[in-house]
Design an enzyme around this catalytic site. Structure first.
Site, PDB file in Angstrom:
ATOM      1  CB  VAL A  21      -6.449  13.187 -36.090  1.00 27.80           C
ATOM      2  CG1 VAL A  21      -5.681  14.469 -36.363  1.00 27.80           C
ATOM      3  CG2 VAL A  21      -7.949  13.399 -36.260  1.00 27.80           C
ATOM      4  CE  LYS A  55     -15.473  18.448 -29.474  1.00 22.99           C
ATOM      5  NZ  LYS A  55     -14.003  18.606 -29.600  1.00 22.99           N
ATOM      6  CE1 TYR A 104     -18.086  19.003 -31.988  1.00 24.89           C
ATOM      7  CE2 TYR A 104     -19.776  19.671 -30.421  1.00 24.89           C
ATOM      8  CZ  TYR A 104     -18.532  19.854 -30.993  1.00 24.89           C
ATOM      9  OH  TYR A 104     -17.737  20.889 -30.577  1.00 24.89           O
ATOM     10  CB  ALA A 105     -23.563  15.340 -27.830  1.00 23.08           C
ATOM     11  CG  ASN A 159      -8.240  22.532 -31.915  1.00 18.76           C
ATOM     12  OD1 ASN A 159      -9.169  23.020 -31.273  1.00 18.76           O
ATOM     13  ND2 ASN A 159      -7.988  22.890 -33.166  1.00 18.76           N
ATOM     14  CB  SER A 195     -18.094  20.624 -26.958  1.00 17.62           C
ATOM     15  OG  SER A 195     -19.250  21.364 -27.245  1.00 17.62           O
TER      16      SER A 195
END
Length: 245
Positions: free
Chosen positions: A63, A158, A154-155, A89, A141
């Site tokens: 992706v 998201k 990750y934060a 997703n 998230s």
């Protein structure tokens, strides 16, 4: 378990990260509702098993790569003739404390989460515009809003998806396209890998007292993709048992 029913007959749904977990259950929900489903994943073995079980289309893809993304779009059009729903997703984790994160840890997570969401949405827009219809549902998230130690990359990814969702909603509304996101809190492989004591602490913070099952996320996604939700756009829907309250 669910008595929620929608009719997606004649529509095509693309679900990234679709070989397992939430993505797989989303694909199952759409398939049971009559849609042609294209599951996208980078794990060939898991993807083959998932597509055989659901009797749907599969696309092995990265992706984070634009050419790979376009190949999925081309496959969906070739096999089904249209694209109606996109569910972004796909995701990975490279968790470390901030000062221990490498450039690769940062760049890989950003490329899959934020980059994949951007690339797939962009690639679908020409088809949405032709149809004057489309649904995009992104997966963000709680961490993207509130942060979490060990997940700076990750934060950031998201949080970026939240901003992207709202911007794309404003830009694409004129073409009959809605763009929304869910913020899930479900029992996944990642949650299952958490040590029992830590997981118990996390569960205690959830007002409903449990993690969701993946099917509950699928129902929320299907609603946002439905005709009934046609006047909802730019929303970040917490499907989290109240943890974000």
């Amino acid at each position: 378990m669910s008595n929620i029913t929608f009719d997606f007959t004649g529509q095509t749904a693309i679900v990234t990260g679709g070989a397992r977990g939430i993505g797989f259950e989303i694909g199952r929900f759409f398939r049971n509702a009559g849609a042609e489903v294209v599951l996208v994943d980078f794990d060939k073995v898991a993807l083959d098993e998932a597509t055989e079980e659901l009797r749907c289309h599969g696309a092995l893809a990265d992706v984070s790569d634009s050419d790979s993304v376009q190949s999925v779009i081309d496959l969906a059009i070739e096999r089904t003739g249209r694209i109606d729903v996109l569910v972004n997703n796909a995701g990975i984790l490279r968790d470390r404390l901030l000062w221990k994160l490498t450039d690769d840890d940062y760049e890989q997570v950003m490329a899959v989460h934020a980059g994949g969401t951007f690339r797939f949405t962009r690639a679908c827009v020409p088809h949405f515009r032709t149809q004057n219809h489309g649904r995009v549902i992104n997966v963000t998230s709680y961490t993207g809003l509130h942060g979490n130690p060990g997940q700076a990359n990750y934060a950031m990814a998201k949080a970026g998806i939240i901003g992207f969702t709202k911007t794309a909603a404003k830009e694409l509304a004129r073409f009959g396209v809605t763009v929304n996101a869910i913020s899930p809190n479900a029992e996944t492989r990642m949650v299952a890998s958490i040590p029992d004591d830590k997981k118990a602490q996390m569960t205690a913070q959830i007002p409903l007292g449990r993690f969701a099952i993946a099917q509950e996320m699928a129902a929320a996604v299907a609603f946002l993709a439905s005709a009934e939700a046609g006047y909802i756009t730019g929303v970040i829907l917490p499907v989290d048992g109240g943890i974000a309250i």
